[in-house]
Design a protein around this motif. Sequence first.
Motif, PDB file in Angstrom:
ATOM      1  N   SER A 126       0.564  -1.109  -0.095  1.00  0.00           N
ATOM      2  CA  SER A 126      -0.138   0.002  -0.046  1.00  0.00           C
ATOM      3  C   SER A 126       0.890   1.249   0.134  1.00  0.00           C
ATOM      4  CB  SER A 126      -1.111   0.079   1.086  1.00  0.00           C
ATOM      5  OG  SER A 126      -0.255   0.054   2.240  1.00  0.00           O
ATOM      6  N   ASN A 127       2.125   1.340   0.534  1.00  0.00           N
ATOM      7  CA  ASN A 127       2.941   2.679   0.660  1.00  0.00           C
ATOM      8  C   ASN A 127       3.484   2.588  -0.660  1.00  0.00           C
ATOM      9  OD1 ASN A 127       2.532   2.969   3.261  1.00  0.00           O
ATOM     10  ND2 ASN A 127       4.293   1.836   4.041  1.00  0.00           N
ATOM     11  N   ALA A 128       4.022   1.373  -1.297  1.00  0.00           N
ATOM     12  CA  ALA A 128       4.381   1.486  -2.674  1.00  0.00           C
ATOM     13  C   ALA A 128       3.288   2.291  -3.866  1.00  0.00           C
ATOM     14  CB  ALA A 128       4.974   0.119  -3.098  1.00  0.00           C
ATOM     15  N   ALA A 129       2.059   1.726  -3.659  1.00  0.00           N
ATOM     16  CA  ALA A 129       0.897   2.122  -4.415  1.00  0.00           C
ATOM     17  C   ALA A 129       0.758   3.531  -4.013  1.00  0.00           C
ATOM     18  CB  ALA A 129      -0.426   1.563  -4.157  1.00  0.00           C
ATOM     19  N   ALA A 130       0.932   4.181  -2.844  1.00  0.00           N
ATOM     20  CA  ALA A 130       0.794   5.522  -2.525  1.00  0.00           C
ATOM     21  C   ALA A 130       1.805   6.271  -3.149  1.00  0.00           C
ATOM     22  CB  ALA A 130       0.539   5.691  -0.864  1.00  0.00           C
ATOM     23  N   ARG A 132       1.218   9.335  -5.753  1.00  0.00           N
ATOM     24  CA  ARG A 132       1.753  10.547  -5.661  1.00  0.00           C
ATOM     25  C   ARG A 132       2.612  11.130  -6.832  1.00  0.00           C
ATOM     26  NH1 ARG A 132       2.494   9.624  -0.569  1.00  0.00           N
ATOM     27  NH2 ARG A 132       4.709   9.017  -0.914  1.00  0.00           N
ATOM     28  N   GLU A 133       3.450  10.244  -7.113  1.00  0.00           N
ATOM     29  CA  GLU A 133       4.669  10.586  -8.352  1.00  0.00           C
ATOM     30  C   GLU A 133       3.754  10.899  -9.494  1.00  0.00           C
ATOM     31  OE1 GLU A 133       7.702  11.221  -8.270  1.00  0.00           O
ATOM     32  OE2 GLU A 133       7.695  11.017  -5.877  1.00  0.00           O
ATOM     33  N   ILE A 134       2.787   9.766  -9.965  1.00  0.00           N
ATOM     34  CA  ILE A 134       2.163  10.118 -11.194  1.00  0.00           C
ATOM     35  C   ILE A 134       0.886  11.210 -11.291  1.00  0.00           C
ATOM     36  CG2 ILE A 134       0.716   8.722 -12.760  1.00  0.00           C
ATOM     37  CD1 ILE A 134       2.432   6.269 -12.498  1.00  0.00           C
ATOM     38  N   GLY A 135       0.564  11.297 -10.145  1.00  0.00           N
ATOM     39  CA  GLY A 135      -0.635  12.221  -9.855  1.00  0.00           C
ATOM     40  C   GLY A 135      -2.044  11.466 -10.207  1.00  0.00           C
ATOM     41  N   THR A 136      -2.199  10.276  -9.951  1.00  0.00           N
ATOM     42  CA  THR A 136      -3.500   9.700 -10.286  1.00  0.00           C
ATOM     43  C   THR A 136      -3.658   8.713  -9.097  1.00  0.00           C
ATOM     44  OG1 THR A 136      -2.515   7.780 -11.426  1.00  0.00           O
ATOM     45  CG2 THR A 136      -3.420   9.598 -12.687  1.00  0.00           C
ATOM     46  N   ASP A 137      -4.878   8.178  -8.774  1.00  0.00           N
ATOM     47  CA  ASP A 137      -5.168   7.200  -7.819  1.00  0.00           C
ATOM     48  C   ASP A 137      -4.836   5.895  -8.457  1.00  0.00           C
ATOM     49  OD1 ASP A 137      -5.932   6.263  -5.319  1.00  0.00           O
ATOM     50  OD2 ASP A 137      -8.007   6.009  -6.032  1.00  0.00           O
ATOM     51  N   ILE A 138      -3.768   5.210  -7.515  1.00  0.00           N
ATOM     52  CA  ILE A 138      -3.556   3.827  -8.155  1.00  0.00           C
ATOM     53  C   ILE A 138      -3.834   2.961  -6.985  1.00  0.00           C
ATOM     54  CG2 ILE A 138      -1.646   2.140  -8.574  1.00  0.00           C
ATOM     55  CD1 ILE A 138      -0.402   4.451 -10.011  1.00  0.00           C
ATOM     56  N   PRO A 195      -3.729  -1.254  -5.560  1.00  0.00           N
ATOM     57  CA  PRO A 195      -2.713  -2.348  -5.719  1.00  0.00           C
ATOM     58  C   PRO A 195      -3.081  -3.259  -7.043  1.00  0.00           C
ATOM     59  CG  PRO A 195      -3.136  -2.339  -3.429  1.00  0.00           C
ATOM     60  CD  PRO A 195      -3.996  -1.363  -4.345  1.00  0.00           C
ATOM     61  N   GLU A 196      -4.405  -3.451  -7.405  1.00  0.00           N
ATOM     62  CA  GLU A 196      -4.664  -4.302  -8.625  1.00  0.00           C
ATOM     63  C   GLU A 196      -4.165  -3.648  -9.980  1.00  0.00           C
ATOM     64  OE1 GLU A 196      -8.122  -2.580  -6.534  1.00  0.00           O
ATOM     65  OE2 GLU A 196      -6.823  -4.006  -5.933  1.00  0.00           O
ATOM     66  N   ASP A 197      -3.989  -2.312  -9.666  1.00  0.00           N
ATOM     67  CA  ASP A 197      -3.695  -1.613 -10.867  1.00  0.00           C
ATOM     68  C   ASP A 197      -2.219  -1.885 -11.382  1.00  0.00           C
ATOM     69  OD1 ASP A 197      -6.333  -0.595 -11.166  1.00  0.00           O
ATOM     70  OD2 ASP A 197      -5.831   1.269 -10.202  1.00  0.00           O
ATOM     71  N   LEU A 198      -1.399  -2.327 -10.479  1.00  0.00           N
ATOM     72  CA  LEU A 198      -0.012  -2.343 -10.502  1.00  0.00           C
ATOM     73  C   LEU A 198       0.280  -3.425 -11.712  1.00  0.00           C
ATOM     74  CD1 LEU A 198       1.253  -2.181  -7.086  1.00  0.00           C
ATOM     75  CD2 LEU A 198       1.223  -0.343  -8.573  1.00  0.00           C
ATOM     76  N   ASN A 199      -0.564  -4.456 -12.219  1.00  0.00           N
ATOM     77  CA  ASN A 199      -0.747  -5.323 -13.432  1.00  0.00           C
ATOM     78  C   ASN A 199      -0.077  -4.225 -14.612  1.00  0.00           C
ATOM     79  OD1 ASN A 199      -0.853  -6.668 -15.819  1.00  0.00           O
ATOM     80  ND2 ASN A 199      -2.216  -8.017 -14.728  1.00  0.00           N
ATOM     81  N   PRO A 200       0.939  -4.529 -15.295  1.00  0.00           N
ATOM     82  CA  PRO A 200       1.496  -3.538 -16.339  1.00  0.00           C
ATOM     83  C   PRO A 200       0.280  -3.444 -17.231  1.00  0.00           C
ATOM     84  CG  PRO A 200       3.181  -5.195 -15.839  1.00  0.00           C
ATOM     85  CD  PRO A 200       1.896  -5.498 -15.041  1.00  0.00           C
ATOM     86  N   LYS A 201      -0.383  -4.406 -17.412  1.00  0.00           N
ATOM     87  CA  LYS A 201      -1.621  -4.266 -18.639  1.00  0.00           C
ATOM     88  C   LYS A 201      -2.743  -3.148 -18.256  1.00  0.00           C
ATOM     89  CE  LYS A 201      -0.909  -8.683 -21.032  1.00  0.00           C
ATOM     90  NZ  LYS A 201      -1.526  -9.968 -21.220  1.00  0.00           N
ATOM     91  N   THR A 202      -3.073  -3.617 -17.305  1.00  0.00           N
ATOM     92  CA  THR A 202      -4.161  -2.757 -16.194  1.00  0.00           C
ATOM     93  C   THR A 202      -3.844  -1.269 -16.216  1.00  0.00           C
ATOM     94  OG1 THR A 202      -4.893  -4.631 -15.204  1.00  0.00           O
ATOM     95  CG2 THR A 202      -5.659  -2.560 -14.457  1.00  0.00           C
TER      96      THR A 202
END
Length: 157
Positions: free
Chosen positions: A41-45, A49-55, A57-64
């Motif tokens: 969850s910290n990595a996703a946060a 923050r870096e990209i500027g969108t809400d991510i 953990p399930e969004d960490l799949n490259p295709k998604t």
Amino acid sequence: MGGTEFLVIILIAIFLWGPDKLPKALANLRRFISKARNMASNAAADLSREIGTDIKPEDLNPKTFVRKHILTEEDQEMLTSPLKSTMRDLQDGTKPLKEGLNDATRDVETTRRSVNRGAITRGTNGSGTNGSTSGDAAEDAPAERTRGRAASFDDVT
């Protein structure tokens, strides 16, 4: 995971750690899972923050991730429309074949039923379906094979 698998895992855990060390091992496992969840969850946060969108953990799949955060709906449509049109063309091209196979299957089923009805009728009254006897050996052969039991399509073919 079913009850049997869970029971096998418990028995293996008791065998490996023993009943006295098992509670401590389970507590360590719970702590490890909790730390792994917090790290994810910290990595996703941080990534959000870096990209500027809400991510999530399930969004960490490259295709998604690419589909959801980089491509627009127009880009997705542009990429998938050739595949959709090809799929439609394939379905339209195979439709006559599918209909022909369905018709052939119905014809075979109808023929099988009529042959079975005819063989059963000949077997029960000792003559053809119209009541006449012909003495022809080819016509008597199915009746001889089916005497004493119900006839089937395999007896005729």
